[in-house]
Scaffold this active site. Structure first.
Site, short mmCIF file in Angstrom:
data_model
loop_
_atom_site.label_atom_id
_atom_site.label_comp_id
_atom_site.label_asym_id
_atom_site.label_seq_id
_atom_site.Cartn_x
_atom_site.Cartn_y
_atom_site.Cartn_z
N ARG A 61 7.97 0.08 -2.13
CA ARG A 61 8.19 -1.27 -1.68
C ARG A 61 7.03 -2.20 -2.03
O ARG A 61 7.15 -3.40 -1.99
CB ARG A 61 8.37 -1.24 -0.15
N GLY A 62 5.89 -1.61 -2.34
CA GLY A 62 4.64 -2.37 -2.46
C GLY A 62 4.63 -3.49 -3.47
O GLY A 62 3.84 -4.42 -3.37
N GLU A 78 4.00 -2.28 -10.81
CA GLU A 78 3.47 -1.44 -9.73
C GLU A 78 2.45 -2.24 -8.93
O GLU A 78 1.80 -3.14 -9.47
CB GLU A 78 2.86 -0.17 -10.37
N ASP A 79 2.32 -1.92 -7.65
CA ASP A 79 1.32 -2.62 -6.85
C ASP A 79 -0.09 -2.10 -7.14
O ASP A 79 -0.97 -2.86 -7.51
CB ASP A 79 1.66 -2.55 -5.34
N ASP A 96 -3.45 4.35 -8.17
CA ASP A 96 -4.51 5.00 -7.41
C ASP A 96 -4.80 6.36 -8.06
O ASP A 96 -5.52 6.42 -9.05
CB ASP A 96 -4.01 5.11 -5.96
N LYS A 155 -7.38 1.30 -9.19
CA LYS A 155 -8.57 1.97 -8.64
C LYS A 155 -8.92 3.12 -9.57
O LYS A 155 -8.58 4.27 -9.31
CB LYS A 155 -8.26 2.56 -7.26
N PHE A 166 -9.30 1.09 0.86
CA PHE A 166 -7.88 1.03 1.22
C PHE A 166 -7.53 -0.43 1.47
O PHE A 166 -8.10 -1.09 2.32
CB PHE A 166 -7.56 1.89 2.45
N VAL A 167 -6.58 -0.94 0.69
CA VAL A 167 -6.26 -2.36 0.74
C VAL A 167 -4.86 -2.61 1.30
O VAL A 167 -4.00 -1.72 1.25
CB VAL A 167 -6.41 -3.03 -0.64
N ASP A 179 0.96 -2.16 2.11
CA ASP A 179 0.93 -1.87 3.54
C ASP A 179 -0.11 -0.83 3.94
O ASP A 179 -0.57 -0.03 3.13
CB ASP A 179 2.29 -1.33 4.00
N ARG A 224 2.05 -6.09 5.12
CA ARG A 224 2.62 -6.45 3.81
C ARG A 224 2.72 -7.96 3.64
O ARG A 224 2.76 -8.47 2.53
CB ARG A 224 4.04 -5.87 3.66
P1 IMP Z 1 -0.82 6.99 -6.72
O1 IMP Z 1 0.42 7.80 -6.98
O2 IMP Z 1 -1.88 7.77 -6.03
O3 IMP Z 1 -1.34 6.27 -7.94
O4 IMP Z 1 -0.46 5.93 -5.64
C1 IMP Z 1 0.36 4.92 -5.86
C2 IMP Z 1 0.85 4.32 -4.57
O5 IMP Z 1 0.06 4.63 -3.43
C3 IMP Z 1 0.79 2.83 -4.70
O6 IMP Z 1 1.94 2.34 -5.31
C4 IMP Z 1 0.68 2.41 -3.25
O7 IMP Z 1 1.98 2.29 -2.71
C5 IMP Z 1 -0.04 3.52 -2.59
N1 IMP Z 1 -1.46 3.14 -2.41
C6 IMP Z 1 -2.51 3.49 -3.19
N2 IMP Z 1 -3.64 2.93 -2.76
C7 IMP Z 1 -3.30 2.18 -1.69
C8 IMP Z 1 -4.04 1.31 -0.81
O8 IMP Z 1 -5.26 1.08 -0.94
N3 IMP Z 1 -3.32 0.69 0.16
C9 IMP Z 1 -1.98 0.88 0.33
N4 IMP Z 1 -1.25 1.66 -0.46
C10 IMP Z 1 -1.90 2.32 -1.46
MG MG Z 2 3.70 1.79 -4.30
#
Ligand code: IMP
Ligand code: MG
Length: 180
Positions: free
Chosen positions: A45-46, A101-102, A105, A133, A154-155, A161, A167
């Site tokens: 949803r981000g 993508e939001d 990470d 990140k 963590f943002v 969210d 959000r």
């Molecule tokens: P990844 O699979 O670890 O790259 O994570 C991707 C998803 O984790 C992002 O699309 C976010 O929804 C969530 N996420 C990663 N970092 C944060 C954060 O700092 N705050 C909130 N959601 C996060």
């Molecule tokens: Mg996401």
């Protein structure tokens, strides 16, 4: 943990986000200048706020579709397992796609989604992430366009969210847990 009191410190203002999106939209327009109709795919949803602002800056013919993956649950820890909770409505074979993508990470979500979408044989597949990140990466993946590189914080806000909260903040802030 989720009930622990926290404050939100502003990291990126609404104005800075808007200006960055304008610049990114220009680059995306150039990249897809020859595309008849671009499929813009938001990761729920981000990305919902980001995609809404981004498509309104794109002077292109676009369709909007969404895909939802499972990710954080209610904690600040990432899970390695990525599941598709909601798939695209449309067929993407031979189409030009922009995945929105939001945050990238660990990279697991984007890597998984890109593998899935590539298997459906789009003509062109590009990605944009509002935030990156890089210090957290566990799998080598990079978005073609990035709004802002941020440190390992963590943002929340602008669609993003913490345990489904915040959000609706118009800016990006970082969570700071308060001493009890
Ligand atoms: P990844 O699979 O670890 O790259 O994570 C991707 C998803 O984790 C992002 O699309 C976010 O929804 C969530 N996420 C990663 N970092 C944060 C954060 O700092 N705050 C909130 N959601 C996060
Ligand atoms: Mg996401």
């Amino acid at each position: 943990m989720t009930d622990a009191p926290y404050a939100i410190d502003r990291l990126i203002s609404a104005k800075e986000i808007a200006a960055r999106i304008e610049a990114l939209a220009d680059e995306i327009e150039t990249e897809f200048a020859g595309t008849e109709k671009l499929v813009v795919v938001g990761l729920l949803r981000g990305s919902f706020v980001f995609i809404a602002d981004l498509v309104r800056e794109l002077n292109l013919s676009v369709e909007v579709d969404f895909i939802e993956t499972s990710s954080y649950g209610n904690s600040t820890r990432s899970s390695r397992e990525v599941r598709i909770l909601k798939d695209l409505r449309g067929d993407i074979e031979g189409r030009d796609l922009l995945v929105v993508e939001d945050i990238v990470d660990t990279g697991h979500t984007l890597a998984h989604v890109l593998t899935l979408l590539r298997s459906r044989k789009p003509r062109k597949l590009r990605t944009i992430a509002l935030l990156d990140k890089p210090s957290r990466r566990q799998t080598p993946v990079r978005a073609d366009w990035i709004g802002f590189e941020i440190p390992d914080e963590f943002v929340v806000g602008y669609g993003i969210d913490y345990a489904q909260r915040n959000r609706n903040l118009p800016y990006i802030g970082k969570i700071r847990f308060l001493q009890p």
